[in-house]
Design a protein around this motif. Structure first.
Motif, mmCIF file in Angstrom:
data_model
loop_
_atom_site.group_PDB
_atom_site.id
_atom_site.type_symbol
_atom_site.label_atom_id
_atom_site.label_comp_id
_atom_site.label_asym_id
_atom_site.label_seq_id
_atom_site.Cartn_x
_atom_site.Cartn_y
_atom_site.Cartn_z
ATOM 1 N N ARG A 1 0.723 -1.316 0.477
ATOM 2 C CA ARG A 1 0.027 -0.068 -0.118
ATOM 3 C C ARG A 1 1.256 1.333 0.181
ATOM 4 N NH1 ARG A 1 -2.789 -2.257 4.495
ATOM 5 N NH2 ARG A 1 -4.021 -3.512 3.604
ATOM 6 N N LEU A 2 2.152 1.641 0.726
ATOM 7 C CA LEU A 2 2.994 2.392 0.802
ATOM 8 C C LEU A 2 3.857 2.995 -0.325
ATOM 9 C CD1 LEU A 2 4.465 4.541 2.358
ATOM 10 C CD2 LEU A 2 6.305 2.637 2.879
ATOM 11 N N ARG A 3 3.972 1.322 -0.824
ATOM 12 C CA ARG A 3 4.248 1.984 -2.153
ATOM 13 C C ARG A 3 3.592 1.849 -3.064
ATOM 14 N NH1 ARG A 3 8.412 -3.216 -2.069
ATOM 15 N NH2 ARG A 3 10.498 -2.172 -1.417
ATOM 16 N N TYR A 4 2.540 1.830 -3.376
ATOM 17 C CA TYR A 4 1.476 2.542 -4.702
ATOM 18 C C TYR A 4 1.410 3.827 -4.210
ATOM 19 C CZ TYR A 4 -2.947 2.641 -6.080
ATOM 20 O OH TYR A 4 -4.301 3.548 -7.028
ATOM 21 N N THR A 5 1.111 4.337 -2.694
ATOM 22 C CA THR A 5 0.406 5.694 -2.679
ATOM 23 C C THR A 5 1.883 6.678 -2.804
ATOM 24 O OG1 THR A 5 0.775 5.789 0.103
ATOM 25 C CG2 THR A 5 -1.423 5.639 -1.371
ATOM 26 N N GLN A 6 2.694 5.545 -2.648
ATOM 27 C CA GLN A 6 4.079 7.095 -3.324
ATOM 28 C C GLN A 6 4.207 6.647 -5.226
ATOM 29 O OE1 GLN A 6 6.867 4.267 -1.390
ATOM 30 N NE2 GLN A 6 7.791 6.323 -0.087
ATOM 31 N N ASP A 7 3.929 6.477 -5.603
ATOM 32 C CA ASP A 7 3.193 6.069 -7.098
ATOM 33 C C ASP A 7 2.824 5.246 -7.606
ATOM 34 O OD1 ASP A 7 3.841 7.017 -9.626
ATOM 35 O OD2 ASP A 7 6.243 6.589 -9.747
ATOM 36 N N THR A 8 0.943 6.359 -7.652
ATOM 37 C CA THR A 8 -0.110 5.608 -8.184
ATOM 38 C C THR A 8 -0.080 4.935 -9.942
ATOM 39 O OG1 THR A 8 -0.627 7.662 -8.491
ATOM 40 C CG2 THR A 8 -1.791 7.124 -6.491
ATOM 41 N N ALA B 1 -6.098 12.060 -7.326
ATOM 42 C CA ALA B 1 -3.834 11.449 -7.126
ATOM 43 C C ALA B 1 -3.666 12.268 -8.900
ATOM 44 C CB ALA B 1 -3.398 10.293 -6.900
ATOM 45 N N THR B 2 -4.443 12.134 -9.928
ATOM 46 C CA THR B 2 -3.619 12.282 -11.272
ATOM 47 C C THR B 2 -4.718 13.310 -11.375
ATOM 48 O OG1 THR B 2 -5.728 10.502 -12.486
ATOM 49 C CG2 THR B 2 -3.458 9.879 -11.895
ATOM 50 N N ALA B 3 -5.118 14.044 -10.693
ATOM 51 C CA ALA B 3 -6.148 15.509 -11.693
ATOM 52 C C ALA B 3 -4.393 16.534 -11.818
ATOM 53 C CB ALA B 3 -7.225 15.355 -10.807
ATOM 54 N N GLU B 4 -5.136 16.917 -12.487
ATOM 55 C CA GLU B 4 -4.150 18.973 -12.769
ATOM 56 C C GLU B 4 -5.153 19.617 -12.788
ATOM 57 O OE1 GLU B 4 -1.577 17.508 -16.616
ATOM 58 O OE2 GLU B 4 -0.217 17.223 -15.365
ATOM 59 N N VAL B 5 -5.021 20.778 -12.276
ATOM 60 C CA VAL B 5 -6.063 22.028 -11.710
ATOM 61 C C VAL B 5 -5.302 22.737 -12.507
ATOM 62 C CG1 VAL B 5 -6.889 22.780 -10.125
ATOM 63 C CG2 VAL B 5 -5.896 20.439 -9.491
ATOM 64 N N ASP B 6 -5.954 23.934 -13.640
ATOM 65 C CA ASP B 6 -4.953 24.455 -14.468
ATOM 66 C C ASP B 6 -5.511 26.131 -12.877
ATOM 67 O OD1 ASP B 6 -4.397 24.124 -16.708
ATOM 68 O OD2 ASP B 6 -7.104 24.085 -16.888
ATOM 69 N N PHE B 7 -4.386 26.540 -12.013
ATOM 70 C CA PHE B 7 -4.079 27.800 -11.579
ATOM 71 C C PHE B 7 -2.885 28.547 -12.345
ATOM 72 C CE2 PHE B 7 -2.611 29.192 -7.297
ATOM 73 C CZ PHE B 7 -3.672 30.107 -6.985
ATOM 74 N N ALA B 8 -3.255 29.802 -11.847
ATOM 75 C CA ALA B 8 -2.048 31.014 -12.524
ATOM 76 C C ALA B 8 -1.257 30.281 -13.276
ATOM 77 C CB ALA B 8 -1.446 30.615 -10.550
ATOM 78 N N GLY B 9 -2.070 30.159 -13.966
ATOM 79 C CA GLY B 9 -0.866 29.690 -15.453
ATOM 80 C C GLY B 9 -0.064 28.927 -15.424
ATOM 81 N N LYS C 1 0.012 23.407 -13.963
ATOM 82 C CA LYS C 1 -0.395 23.144 -13.934
ATOM 83 C C LYS C 1 -0.034 22.179 -12.731
ATOM 84 C CE LYS C 1 -2.512 21.319 -17.866
ATOM 85 N NZ LYS C 1 -3.672 21.237 -18.240
ATOM 86 N N PHE C 2 -1.455 21.903 -11.562
ATOM 87 C CA PHE C 2 -1.356 21.767 -10.232
ATOM 88 C C PHE C 2 -1.972 20.254 -9.741
ATOM 89 C CE2 PHE C 2 -0.102 26.315 -10.325
ATOM 90 C CZ PHE C 2 0.517 26.628 -9.175
ATOM 91 N N SER C 3 -1.142 19.574 -8.940
ATOM 92 C CA SER C 3 -1.723 18.752 -7.949
ATOM 93 C C SER C 3 -2.995 18.899 -7.449
ATOM 94 C CB SER C 3 -0.730 17.936 -7.444
ATOM 95 O OG SER C 3 0.045 18.538 -6.816
ATOM 96 N N LEU C 4 -3.642 18.548 -6.966
ATOM 97 C CA LEU C 4 -5.113 19.147 -5.975
ATOM 98 C C LEU C 4 -4.218 18.761 -4.737
ATOM 99 C CD1 LEU C 4 -7.615 16.786 -6.200
ATOM 100 C CD2 LEU C 4 -7.705 19.825 -6.380
ATOM 101 N N GLY C 5 -2.942 18.568 -4.251
ATOM 102 C CA GLY C 5 -2.128 18.741 -3.093
ATOM 103 C C GLY C 5 -0.972 19.951 -3.705
ATOM 104 N N ALA C 6 -0.333 20.232 -4.376
ATOM 105 C CA ALA C 6 -0.053 20.839 -4.406
ATOM 106 C C ALA C 6 -0.454 22.398 -4.424
ATOM 107 C CB ALA C 6 1.351 20.692 -5.580
ATOM 108 N N LEU C 7 -1.801 22.472 -5.215
ATOM 109 C CA LEU C 7 -2.595 23.508 -5.127
ATOM 110 C C LEU C 7 -2.996 23.976 -3.847
ATOM 111 C CD1 LEU C 7 -4.646 25.547 -6.765
ATOM 112 C CD2 LEU C 7 -6.321 23.976 -6.236
ATOM 113 N N GLY C 8 -2.823 23.002 -2.457
ATOM 114 C CA GLY C 8 -3.526 23.350 -0.948
ATOM 115 C C GLY C 8 -2.720 24.471 -0.223
ATOM 116 N N GLY D 1 1.701 11.828 -8.521
ATOM 117 C CA GLY D 1 1.639 10.342 -8.527
ATOM 118 C C GLY D 1 1.208 10.224 -7.832
ATOM 119 N N LYS D 2 1.779 11.004 -6.715
ATOM 120 C CA LYS D 2 1.707 10.398 -5.331
ATOM 121 C C LYS D 2 0.433 10.848 -4.660
ATOM 122 C CE LYS D 2 3.891 11.013 -1.171
ATOM 123 N NZ LYS D 2 5.176 11.628 -0.323
ATOM 124 N N ALA D 3 -0.056 10.055 -4.090
ATOM 125 C CA ALA D 3 -1.701 10.061 -3.869
ATOM 126 C C ALA D 3 -1.622 11.294 -2.488
ATOM 127 C CB ALA D 3 -1.962 8.969 -2.868
#
Ligand SMILES: [Zn+2]
Length: 562
Positions: free
Chosen positions: A64-71, A152-160, A162-169, A328-330
């Motif tokens: 489970r750990l490895r999978y969430t480290q790179d889905t 995990a794979t969603a790419e969000v357009d923001f401020a010109g 691409k962000f993952s939902l995690g990075a948008l935080g 790709g990380k969960a």
């Protein structure tokens, strides 16, 4: 500290038991018990069984750990799929063994030696599994994986960019109001785009879970869900009463705080994107990068207690953490463990915000408890049931308060104020998530539309200040779709609020007697899961959240702290 490198040195002996080996191990242990009445023989067989379980769980947790480290990595996805496919087979073998121990003539002697809690947990387990639901369990795992991957794979357009939902935080907490608002707009546009898929996935999960409960002879998924959560000493009626108390005591206080802090910040209207920064003016963020935060954590723990210091050193030196945020990380953060190696592992997604520090304190709390309980006689006791496990993590968030200057300098008091405010606003939200799930599983044939309406009803009751402005998706009742637990771990959420009530009692006591409180905390961690929730809470000198007056005391202390 990249996951792959980190997992190299300490995973070498975590083996992948083949289905044949597993079946044979259980058969061998079972054969030792046939016609056996001697308690000594049962005790020895228990030791062998416990060893097999530790092997399985070490492998399962590593997978489970490895999978969430790179889905996205095929090899990890394959291993995760194999785990999902094989789990029902393992559960069938393990459940049969639990049934034998539960029915054993040697049980009274074994209960004396191992404790009654293991038997209570096994009792809950045997009621949650039957071969007739094996295929449903595989399907359930597949659906929860679909949810994880969709986000995990969603790419969000923001401020010109691409962000993952995690990075948008980090932008959701930006001091600039317009930035926060824009980040929320981007985030919820991503959810709106996926709404139908999320609704369809959840709809199938609800019906599947309801079906499993009925196949097991239970009236609804709620009954099954409570057993799966190992709730052996309280039930839905206790939780419903507690939710009413939160609505009566916490909700008005939280509402008052929103109004007060909003007015103080000069806001005529407190919008959803303002809530995360209500307690702070300006940017309160750790004053260094990932490695710096980890180094400060070691210092903080060493200053608090030698045991905590030794633990933090061990975790860092053995590279038992992966906190980098990567594509790709969960999402999210959690602590897992490898019982054959007696070590925990911390997974998180740092994004440069103050939440990094809090998350690390939280996950280190779980990891420390796990480490403190590593010599327990049964794998069942390595971690307690979830509401108790969250006490160790949340209490440590508060017990480390005096160390926060290390991370935030002069902003430490702003960090603490925001932390406490966040707790008061989180409490009603956590209860709303729980109540929502009770409604969902009480009406399994409701339509997705009706479910969104149920969530809105919860917001009116528990979050009456909520103002989504122009965020169309959450305004229409879609906020719950971001809550991973609702999809992946049903009924796991009230736990955070029950634990919060206990963690805040630790905080309150530490204010007047820090040494004795830390001591009580360390002792509670060392007990692991050897007893049920109420007993562990009482043994630490805390009030059980279901008891009248428990919430009022906490509110009184919080009121004076603001
Ligand atoms: Zn936790």
């Amino acid at each position: 500290m990249h996951g792959e490198r980190a997992t190299m040195n300490w995973t070498s002996d975590i083996v992948f038991p083949s289905d044949g080996d597993l079946t044979e191990s259980y058969a061998r242990i079972g054969a030792r018990l046939d016609g056996e009445s001697d308690a000594r023989a049962w005790r020895d067989a228990f030791g062998a069984w416990d060893g097999v379980r530790r092997t399985w769980h070490s492998w399962a947790n590593l997978t489970r750990l490895r999978y969430t480290q790179d889905t996205r990595r095929e090899e990890f996805r394959d291993a995760q799929r194999a785990l999902d496919r094989r789990t029902p087979g393992y559960t069938a073998l393990d459940t049969a063994m639990k049934q034998r121990f539960l029915a054993s003539d040697a049980r009274p002697v074994l209960e004396d030696e191992l404790g009654a809690q293991a038997f209570a947990l096994w009792g809950a387990d045997v009621a949650t599994f039957d071969a007739v639901i094996a295929d449903d369990l595989v399907r359930e795992s597949k659906l929860t994986r679909a949810y994880t991957e969709l986000l995990a794979t969603a790419e969000v357009d923001f401020a010109g960019g691409k962000f993952s939902l995690g990075a948008l935080g980090v932008y959701l907490q930006d001091p600039d109001r317009e930035t926060r608002h824009a980040a929320e707009r981007a985030r919820w546009a991503a959810f709106a785009e996926r709404r139908e898929r999320l609704d369809a996935t959840f709809d199938e999960l609800v019906k599947l879970r309801d079906g499993m409960a009925r196949k097991l002879g239970l009236a609804s998924y709620t009954e099954l869900g409570y057993r799966r959560m190992h709730r052996v000493d309280y039930g839905p009626a206790d939780v419903a009463r507690y939710r009413d108390e939160v609505a009566r005591v916490i909700v008005p206080f939280a509402h008052e705080l929103v109004r007060g802090f909003g007015a103080h910040a000069g806001l005529d209207r407190v919008c959803f994107w303002d809530e995360s920064t209500l307690g702070v003016a300006g940017r309160v963020a750790p004053r260094g990068d990932r490695a710096w935060i980890v180094a400060r954590t070691r210092e903080a723990f060493a200053a608090m207690d030698p045991k905590l210091g030794e633990f933090a050193d061990m975790l860092v030196e053995r590279e038992l953490l992966d906190v980098d945020n990567r594509p790709g990380k969960a999402l999210g953060a959690y602590c897992t463990s490898f019982p054959t190696r007696s070590v925990p592992f911390v997974f998180a997604n740092f994004n440069g915000s103050r939440a990094d520090v809090r998350t690390l304190m939280h996950e280190f709390g779980h990891a420390f408890q796990n480490w403190s309980s590593r010599d327990k006689v049964a794998i069942d006791y390595l971690t307690p049931t979830y509401e108790t496990a969250e006490i160790h993590s949340m209490a440590l968030e508060y017990l480390t308060w005096p160390e926060m200057e290390r991370f935030f300098g002069d902003d430490a008091s702003a960090y603490r104020r925001e932390h406490l405010l966040d707790a008061m606003l989180f409490w009603p939200y956590g209860v709303a998530v729980d109540h929502f799930q009770h409604l969902v599983y009480a009406h399994p044939s409701a339509s997705p539309e009706e479910r969104h309406e149920m969530w809105r009803e919860m917001e009116r009751r528990y979050l009456p200040w909520r103002d989504y402005g122009d965020l169309a998706h959450p305004a229409a009742g879609g906020l719950w779709q971001e809550k991973r637990h609702i999809f992946v771990a049903p009924f796991y959420y009230i736990d955070y609020t029950l634990a919060l009530c206990c963690a805040l009692q630790f905080w309150q006591r530490a204010e007047s007697d820090r040494e004795a409180t830390l001591d009580a905390y360390l002792k509670l961690c060392a007990r692991g899961g050897e007893a049920p929730f109420r007993e562990l809470v009482r043994s630490a000198g805390l009030r059980v959240p279901f008891e009248a007056g428990a919430l009022e005391d906490v509110v009184k202390a919080a009121r004076t702290a603001f």
